[in-house]
Scaffold this motif. Sequence first.
Motif, PDB file in Angstrom:
ATOM      1  N   THR A  17       0.806  -1.224   0.000  1.00 14.04           N
ATOM      2  CA  THR A  17       0.000   0.000   0.000  1.00 14.04           C
ATOM      3  C   THR A  17       0.833   1.265   0.000  1.00 14.04           C
ATOM      4  O   THR A  17       0.366   2.305  -0.423  1.00 14.04           O
ATOM      5  N   GLY A  18       2.072   1.175   0.507  1.00 11.98           N
ATOM      6  CA  GLY A  18       2.899   2.368   0.646  1.00 11.98           C
ATOM      7  C   GLY A  18       2.486   3.216   1.839  1.00 11.98           C
ATOM      8  O   GLY A  18       2.950   4.329   2.011  1.00 11.98           O
ATOM      9  N   ILE A  19       1.596   2.679   2.675  1.00  9.52           N
ATOM     10  CA  ILE A  19       1.099   3.401   3.849  1.00  9.52           C
ATOM     11  C   ILE A  19       1.430   2.558   5.079  1.00  9.52           C
ATOM     12  O   ILE A  19       1.090   1.374   5.148  1.00  9.52           O
ATOM     13  N   LYS A  20       2.075   3.169   6.051  1.00  9.72           N
ATOM     14  CA  LYS A  20       2.544   2.459   7.231  1.00  9.72           C
ATOM     15  C   LYS A  20       1.377   1.928   8.067  1.00  9.72           C
ATOM     16  O   LYS A  20       0.439   2.654   8.384  1.00  9.72           O
ATOM     17  N   GLY A  21       1.446   0.636   8.418  1.00 11.43           N
ATOM     18  CA  GLY A  21       0.504   0.038   9.348  1.00 11.43           C
ATOM     19  C   GLY A  21      -0.812  -0.448   8.772  1.00 11.43           C
ATOM     20  O   GLY A  21      -1.675  -0.893   9.518  1.00 11.43           O
ATOM     21  N   ILE A  22      -0.989  -0.395   7.458  1.00 17.84           N
ATOM     22  CA  ILE A  22      -2.248  -0.891   6.887  1.00 17.84           C
ATOM     23  C   ILE A  22      -1.985  -1.855   5.733  1.00 17.84           C
ATOM     24  O   ILE A  22      -0.955  -1.778   5.066  1.00 17.84           O
ATOM     25  N   SER A  23      -2.937  -2.748   5.523  1.00 12.57           N
ATOM     26  CA  SER A  23      -2.839  -3.712   4.426  1.00 12.57           C
ATOM     27  C   SER A  23      -4.246  -4.060   3.949  1.00 12.57           C
ATOM     28  O   SER A  23      -5.213  -3.942   4.696  1.00 12.57           O
ATOM     29  N   PRO A  24      -4.354  -4.494   2.674  1.00 11.69           N
ATOM     30  CA  PRO A  24      -5.670  -4.871   2.167  1.00 11.69           C
ATOM     31  C   PRO A  24      -6.149  -6.163   2.820  1.00 11.69           C
ATOM     32  O   PRO A  24      -5.354  -7.044   3.141  1.00 11.69           O
ATOM     33  N   LYS A  25      -7.455  -6.249   3.045  1.00 11.44           N
ATOM     34  CA  LYS A  25      -8.054  -7.462   3.612  1.00 11.44           C
ATOM     35  C   LYS A  25      -9.478  -7.590   3.093  1.00 11.44           C
ATOM     36  O   LYS A  25     -10.363  -6.850   3.503  1.00 11.44           O
ATOM     37  N   ARG A  26      -9.682  -8.505   2.162  1.00 14.63           N
ATOM     38  CA  ARG A  26     -11.013  -8.807   1.613  1.00 14.63           C
ATOM     39  C   ARG A  26     -11.794  -7.557   1.219  1.00 14.63           C
ATOM     40  O   ARG A  26     -12.874  -7.286   1.746  1.00 14.63           O
ATOM     41  N   LYS A  27     -11.249  -6.774   0.327  1.00 18.35           N
ATOM     42  CA  LYS A  27     -11.867  -5.558  -0.207  1.00 18.35           C
ATOM     43  C   LYS A  27     -12.029  -4.454   0.837  1.00 18.35           C
ATOM     44  O   LYS A  27     -12.784  -3.514   0.647  1.00 18.35           O
ATOM     45  N   LYS A  28     -11.337  -4.592   1.960  1.00 15.48           N
ATOM     46  CA  LYS A  28     -11.317  -3.559   2.998  1.00 15.48           C
ATOM     47  C   LYS A  28      -9.866  -3.348   3.392  1.00 15.48           C
ATOM     48  O   LYS A  28      -8.956  -3.839   2.729  1.00 15.48           O
ATOM     49  N   TRP A  29      -9.646  -2.605   4.479  1.00 18.24           N
ATOM     50  CA  TRP A  29      -8.289  -2.253   4.901  1.00 18.24           C
ATOM     51  C   TRP A  29      -8.104  -2.544   6.381  1.00 18.24           C
ATOM     52  O   TRP A  29      -8.887  -2.103   7.212  1.00 18.24           O
ATOM     53  N   GLN A  30      -7.061  -3.307   6.702  1.00 17.62           N
ATOM     54  CA  GLN A  30      -6.767  -3.650   8.083  1.00 17.62           C
ATOM     55  C   GLN A  30      -5.641  -2.757   8.599  1.00 17.62           C
ATOM     56  O   GLN A  30      -4.633  -2.558   7.920  1.00 17.62           O
ATOM     57  N   ALA A  31      -5.809  -2.248   9.816  1.00 18.77           N
ATOM     58  CA  ALA A  31      -4.769  -1.458  10.472  1.00 18.77           C
ATOM     59  C   ALA A  31      -4.182  -2.271  11.615  1.00 18.77           C
ATOM     60  O   ALA A  31      -4.906  -2.926  12.356  1.00 18.77           O
ATOM     61  N   ARG A  32      -2.842  -2.232  11.746  1.00 23.32           N
ATOM     62  CA  ARG A  32      -2.132  -2.944  12.814  1.00 23.32           C
ATOM     63  C   ARG A  32      -0.979  -2.085  13.291  1.00 23.32           C
ATOM     64  O   ARG A  32      -0.398  -1.336  12.518  1.00 23.32           O
ATOM     65  N   ILE A  33      -0.641  -2.232  14.583  1.00 25.12           N
ATOM     66  CA  ILE A  33       0.558  -1.593  15.125  1.00 25.12           C
ATOM     67  C   ILE A  33       1.180  -2.535  16.134  1.00 25.12           C
ATOM     68  O   ILE A  33       0.480  -3.088  16.989  1.00 25.12           O
ATOM     69  N   ALA A  34       2.473  -2.759  15.986  1.00 24.42           N
ATOM     70  CA  ALA A  34       3.227  -3.615  16.909  1.00 24.42           C
ATOM     71  C   ALA A  34       2.524  -4.951  17.141  1.00 24.42           C
ATOM     72  O   ALA A  34       2.399  -5.416  18.269  1.00 24.42           O
ATOM     73  N   GLY A  35       2.017  -5.567  16.067  1.00 29.05           N
ATOM     74  CA  GLY A  35       1.370  -6.865  16.165  1.00 29.05           C
ATOM     75  C   GLY A  35      -0.059  -6.841  16.680  1.00 29.05           C
ATOM     76  O   GLY A  35      -0.689  -7.880  16.793  1.00 29.05           O
TER      77      GLY A  35
END
Length: 75
Positions: A17-35
């Motif tokens: 994504t080029g954006i820190k802490g997010i990734s695609p997940k089933r046509k949506k976007w998941q945010a994570r920090i430090a696991g």
Amino acid sequence: FPSHDRANKPVRSDSTTGIKGISPKRKKWQARIAGKNLGVFDTQREASDAYDRAAHIKYGEFALVNNLGSILGEK
């Protein structure tokens, strides 16, 4: 402090994504920090904002955040 080092790491080179802490997940976007999962969001902007808020809480003044609104030219 080691946590300060983690806070200042840039976006990973293998990021899709080029954006820190997010990734695609089933046509949506998941945010994570430090696991930790911060949730699944409808837009990149919502996921990025969730990451930024969590980074400020976790790392304080050392947080390296996305500021996606600035990137998108929003005020």
